[in-house]
Design an enzyme around this catalytic site. Structure first.
Site, PDB file in Angstrom:
ATOM      1  N   TRP A 130       0.847  -1.123  -0.087  1.00 18.89           N
ATOM      2  CA  TRP A 130      -0.130   0.021  -0.098  1.00 18.89           C
ATOM      3  C   TRP A 130       0.960   1.377  -0.134  1.00 18.89           C
ATOM      4  O   TRP A 130       1.804   1.231   0.789  1.00 18.89           O
ATOM      5  CB  TRP A 130      -0.825  -0.238   1.096  1.00 18.89           C
ATOM      6  CG  TRP A 130      -1.518   1.122   1.540  1.00 18.89           C
ATOM      7  CD1 TRP A 130      -1.072   2.417   2.274  1.00 18.89           C
ATOM      8  CD2 TRP A 130      -2.838   1.415   1.297  1.00 18.89           C
ATOM      9  NE1 TRP A 130      -1.648   3.325   2.441  1.00 18.89           N
ATOM     10  CE2 TRP A 130      -3.151   2.799   2.023  1.00 18.89           C
ATOM     11  CE3 TRP A 130      -3.990   1.027   0.777  1.00 18.89           C
ATOM     12  CZ2 TRP A 130      -4.454   3.663   2.056  1.00 18.89           C
ATOM     13  CZ3 TRP A 130      -5.344   1.576   0.830  1.00 18.89           C
ATOM     14  CH2 TRP A 130      -5.096   2.858   1.401  1.00 18.89           C
TER      15      TRP A 130
ATOM     16  N   ASP B 153      -0.130   9.433   0.869  1.00 20.61           N
ATOM     17  CA  ASP B 153       0.372  10.569   0.701  1.00 20.61           C
ATOM     18  C   ASP B 153       2.019  10.683   0.084  1.00 20.61           C
ATOM     19  O   ASP B 153       2.799  10.058   0.557  1.00 20.61           O
ATOM     20  CB  ASP B 153       0.517  11.443   1.859  1.00 20.61           C
ATOM     21  CG  ASP B 153      -0.783  11.311   2.692  1.00 20.61           C
ATOM     22  OD1 ASP B 153      -1.881  10.685   2.103  1.00 20.61           O
ATOM     23  OD2 ASP B 153      -0.950  11.805   3.495  1.00 20.61           O
TER      24      ASP B 153
ATOM     25  N   GLN C 196       3.806   7.885   2.033  1.00 23.12           N
ATOM     26  CA  GLN C 196       3.377   6.666   2.857  1.00 23.12           C
ATOM     27  C   GLN C 196       3.233   5.308   2.364  1.00 23.12           C
ATOM     28  O   GLN C 196       2.816   5.248   1.189  1.00 23.12           O
ATOM     29  CB  GLN C 196       1.946   7.318   3.408  1.00 23.12           C
ATOM     30  CG  GLN C 196       1.966   8.555   4.209  1.00 23.12           C
ATOM     31  CD  GLN C 196       2.511   8.559   5.818  1.00 23.12           C
ATOM     32  OE1 GLN C 196       1.771   8.127   6.489  1.00 23.12           O
ATOM     33  NE2 GLN C 196       3.807   8.626   5.881  1.00 23.12           N
TER      34      GLN C 196
ATOM     35  N   TRP D 136      -3.995  -0.438   4.149  1.00 22.61           N
ATOM     36  CA  TRP D 136      -3.356   0.264   5.109  1.00 22.61           C
ATOM     37  C   TRP D 136      -3.026  -0.210   6.449  1.00 22.61           C
ATOM     38  O   TRP D 136      -3.693  -0.900   6.894  1.00 22.61           O
ATOM     39  CB  TRP D 136      -4.491   1.699   5.285  1.00 22.61           C
ATOM     40  CG  TRP D 136      -3.809   2.905   6.292  1.00 22.61           C
ATOM     41  CD1 TRP D 136      -3.348   4.042   5.458  1.00 22.61           C
ATOM     42  CD2 TRP D 136      -3.737   2.919   7.603  1.00 22.61           C
ATOM     43  NE1 TRP D 136      -2.786   4.899   6.620  1.00 22.61           N
ATOM     44  CE2 TRP D 136      -3.032   4.203   7.689  1.00 22.61           C
ATOM     45  CE3 TRP D 136      -4.150   2.246   8.681  1.00 22.61           C
ATOM     46  CZ2 TRP D 136      -2.968   4.735   9.015  1.00 22.61           C
ATOM     47  CZ3 TRP D 136      -3.983   2.687   9.941  1.00 22.61           C
ATOM     48  CH2 TRP D 136      -3.174   3.839  10.259  1.00 22.61           C
TER      49      TRP D 136
ATOM     50  N   PHE E 171       3.876   8.941  10.264  1.00 23.89           N
ATOM     51  CA  PHE E 171       2.946   9.501   9.350  1.00 23.89           C
ATOM     52  C   PHE E 171       3.495  10.487   8.478  1.00 23.89           C
ATOM     53  O   PHE E 171       4.815  10.945   8.507  1.00 23.89           O
ATOM     54  CB  PHE E 171       1.821  10.102  10.100  1.00 23.89           C
ATOM     55  CG  PHE E 171       0.693   9.231  10.518  1.00 23.89           C
ATOM     56  CD1 PHE E 171       1.022   7.737  10.561  1.00 23.89           C
ATOM     57  CD2 PHE E 171      -0.847   9.552  10.861  1.00 23.89           C
ATOM     58  CE1 PHE E 171      -0.029   6.962  10.682  1.00 23.89           C
ATOM     59  CE2 PHE E 171      -1.718   9.016  11.203  1.00 23.89           C
ATOM     60  CZ  PHE E 171      -1.448   7.364  11.223  1.00 23.89           C
ATOM     61  N   SER E 172       2.758  11.438   7.649  1.00 17.93           N
ATOM     62  CA  SER E 172       3.324  12.329   6.604  1.00 17.93           C
ATOM     63  C   SER E 172       3.995  13.254   7.192  1.00 17.93           C
ATOM     64  O   SER E 172       3.887  13.832   8.221  1.00 17.93           O
ATOM     65  CB  SER E 172       2.087  12.866   5.676  1.00 17.93           C
ATOM     66  OG  SER E 172       1.280  11.834   5.033  1.00 17.93           O
TER      67      SER E 172
ATOM     68  N   ARG F  50      -1.201  16.983  12.880  1.00 13.65           N
ATOM     69  CA  ARG F  50      -0.118  16.291  11.993  1.00 13.65           C
ATOM     70  C   ARG F  50       0.128  16.919  10.737  1.00 13.65           C
ATOM     71  O   ARG F  50      -0.389  17.813  10.575  1.00 13.65           O
ATOM     72  CB  ARG F  50      -0.697  14.731  11.784  1.00 13.65           C
ATOM     73  CG  ARG F  50      -2.048  14.746  11.153  1.00 13.65           C
ATOM     74  CD  ARG F  50      -2.646  13.410  10.828  1.00 13.65           C
ATOM     75  NE  ARG F  50      -3.901  13.310  10.218  1.00 13.65           N
ATOM     76  CZ  ARG F  50      -5.147  13.058  11.078  1.00 13.65           C
ATOM     77  NH1 ARG F  50      -5.177  13.258  12.233  1.00 13.65           N
ATOM     78  NH2 ARG F  50      -6.349  13.073  10.310  1.00 13.65           N
TER      79      ARG F  50
ATOM     80  N   GLU G  30      -6.145  18.050   6.674  1.00 11.71           N
ATOM     81  CA  GLU G  30      -5.019  17.404   6.494  1.00 11.71           C
ATOM     82  C   GLU G  30      -3.980  17.748   5.496  1.00 11.71           C
ATOM     83  O   GLU G  30      -4.438  18.490   4.397  1.00 11.71           O
ATOM     84  CB  GLU G  30      -5.393  15.822   6.054  1.00 11.71           C
ATOM     85  CG  GLU G  30      -6.026  14.954   7.199  1.00 11.71           C
ATOM     86  CD  GLU G  30      -6.011  13.539   6.737  1.00 11.71           C
ATOM     87  OE1 GLU G  30      -5.522  12.575   7.615  1.00 11.71           O
ATOM     88  OE2 GLU G  30      -6.440  13.017   5.789  1.00 11.71           O
TER      89      GLU G  30
END
Length: 499
Positions: A44, A47, A63, A71, A106-107, A169, A224
């Site tokens: 998977w 971003d 990601q 995910w 995370f991103s 985030r 986001e």
């Protein structure tokens, strides 16, 4: 948060992820796997992250869940290129190893520091209950540095953030003169979507500056993947609002991306000059991120994927998600954010078919390509001399009649992608309002599993997955209830980006 960092643990986790991804790759089916779009070897992706130019190479991180096609705990996948055309797969760059990022790296973004190292900022994610989102999550901004752009050392948490914020985030870092700025998305204690800004002079110690922006829509609880950059003397704030009610052609997906334009100067508030406008109204465009190339161009990608309705290859082919083609962004005089495929992409063009100028009779179809799964098309329609009600392209047409219909509806004044007969995966129709003048100029990029449509020099676009049935995939031009006058039609076979 003070945490002792075990650098050897990162090496171990990255090696485990590489082995698992190599095993998963054995079951990948390439029938829809992209030829000229960035995707993971298997597993998977979502971003785009850390877009940067470092030590003579362009770096694109993303990601990545290397253990499966759904995910999962996020890693940073990585590819690099000398020319933005031919790409090399690099080792997975980051994996969860700290208490701060135990449930996901995370991103985030990447910039070159004054010391010559590459600084990658990302969100460290932890489920509060250690299992799922039911009791919320703890999110902090973390830093990892690299001396070669490939291998990283984690430096730990650099921004704790208010504990009471439900979401906090996706740091995007940039510099104006001697000051570094970090913007990220947040959910306020009143459940409003906001963009927060911090500043730093040394890239390690960060101080709250202000709430840069709050979405005026009270339905939007989170913004986001924000990005903030200057074009033509104005500042563009891109973000992904979660999750307003669909209205007209906007917000039709579970995840959408858009922007506002305004005035801003360091030390001042952002003064919004435009309403929110969706960046792309196709089925699959999310989390765009940009960076400034060495020649000053503003380049970037969006993510093509889905968090809600599974993609066809996700269910059967051991991979899911890809990035858009690399895009160059510009700002029009009326403050619209336009984007087009970068000029360098034309280097992938192979054999050309030039059909020149012609007229297609009423209710007629013309085969442009008998068989092709990856091509780049440029089409100019003379609407002033055409009577057709819709201009249509049957993309990925197989012998059983399955196809995706891309076109322009003169009656409705829309550019559209219709997947009702696509053959596999989610169906659905997406359109963007567009009233063409005397000429309609379209650029259409088709890969094995996707189609991207650009009109009006990139002010309007639609990006969608489309998964064809088995067999030869034809391309057919159609007129509907009228004649179609074509000024020019050229199509090129596209080669692979993988070096």
């Amino acid at each position: 948060m003070t945490e002792q960092i075990n650098h050897a643990k990162l090496t171990q986790k990255l090696e485990e992820a590489e082995r698992a991804n190599a095993e998963l790759e054995k079951s990948v089916n390439d029938r829809w796997y992209p030829t000229f779009h960035i995707a993971a070897k298997a597993g998977w992706i979502n971003d785009p992250n850390g877009l940067s130019f470092y030590q003579g190479r362009y770096h694109t991180f993303f990601q990545h869940h290397p253990y499966g096609s759904t995910w999962g705990p996020m890693h940073w996948g990585h590819v690099s290129s000398e020319d933005l055309v031919h790409w090399k797969r690099e080792p997975i760059a980051l994996a969860p190893t700290l208490e701060a990022d135990r449930d996901g790296v995370f991103s985030g973004s990447a910039v070159t520091g004054d010391d010559g190292r590459l600084y990658a900022y990302y969100t460290g994610h932890r489920w509060t209950n250690g299992i799922n989102e039911d009791e919320g999550s703890d999110q902090v901004q973390c830093l990892a540095t690299s001396e070669d752009g490939v291998h990283f050392e984690k430096q730990g948490v650099v921004v704790e953030g208010p504990q009471e914020l439900p979401n906090f985030r996706d740091p995007k870092v940039f510099r104006v003169r001697e000051t570094w700025y970090m913007v990220f998305g947040a959910t306020s204690t009143e459940n409003r979507g906001q963009v927060w800004m911090y500043t730093s002079t040394d890239m390690f110690e960060w101080t709250f500056d202000r709430i840069l922006f709050e979405d005026p829509n009270p339905e939007v609880f989170m913004l986001e993947c924000p990005d903030f950059f200057e074009l033509n003397g104005k500042w563009v704030l891109t973000y992904c609002p979660m999750t307003p009610t669909p209205a007209g052609y906007d917000h039709r997906n579970s995840h959408n991306a858009g922007y506002v334009v305004g005035d801003w100067a360091p030390g001042n508030d952002f003064r919004q000059l435009t309403d929110y406008r969706q960046t792309d109204r196709g089925h699959n465009f999310y989390a765009p991120q940009t960076f400034e190339a060495p020649n000053g161009r503003r380049l970037g990608y969006g993510w093509m994927g889905s968090f809600s309705i599974p993609l066809a290859p996700q269910l059967t082919d051991s991979w899911s998600g890809q990035l858009t083609v690399p895009l160059e962004f510009s700002l029009t005089e009326d403050l619209k954010l336009a984007h087009l495929p970068i000029k360098e992409l034309e280097q992938l063009r192979g054999s050309e078919k030039d059909l020149g100028a012609f007229t297609l009779d009423i209710n007629n179809d013309m085969v442009v390509l008998d068989e092709s799964a990856a091509y780049d098309l440029e089409l100019t329609i003379n609407l002033a001399e055409s009577t057709t009600e819709r201009v249509g392209l049957q993309v990925g047409l197989t012998e059983d009649g399955a196809h995706t219909y891309v076109g322009y509806d003169r009656l409705a004044g829309t550019l559209f992608i219709d997947r009702r007969l696509a053959g596999n995966g989610d169906r659905g129709y997406r359109a963007t309002p567009y009233v063409a003048g005397e000429k309609l100029k379209l650029r259409v990029l088709v890969d094995r599993g996707s189609v991207e449509v650009f009109a009006d020099d990139g002010v309007e676009s639609l990006s969608s997955f489309t998964f064809a049935n088995a067999g030869p995939r034809a391309l057919v031009l159609s007129s509907e209830s009228g004649t179609l006058t074509v000024d020019s039609l050229k199509v090129w076979e596209m080669g692979s980006i993988w070096s």
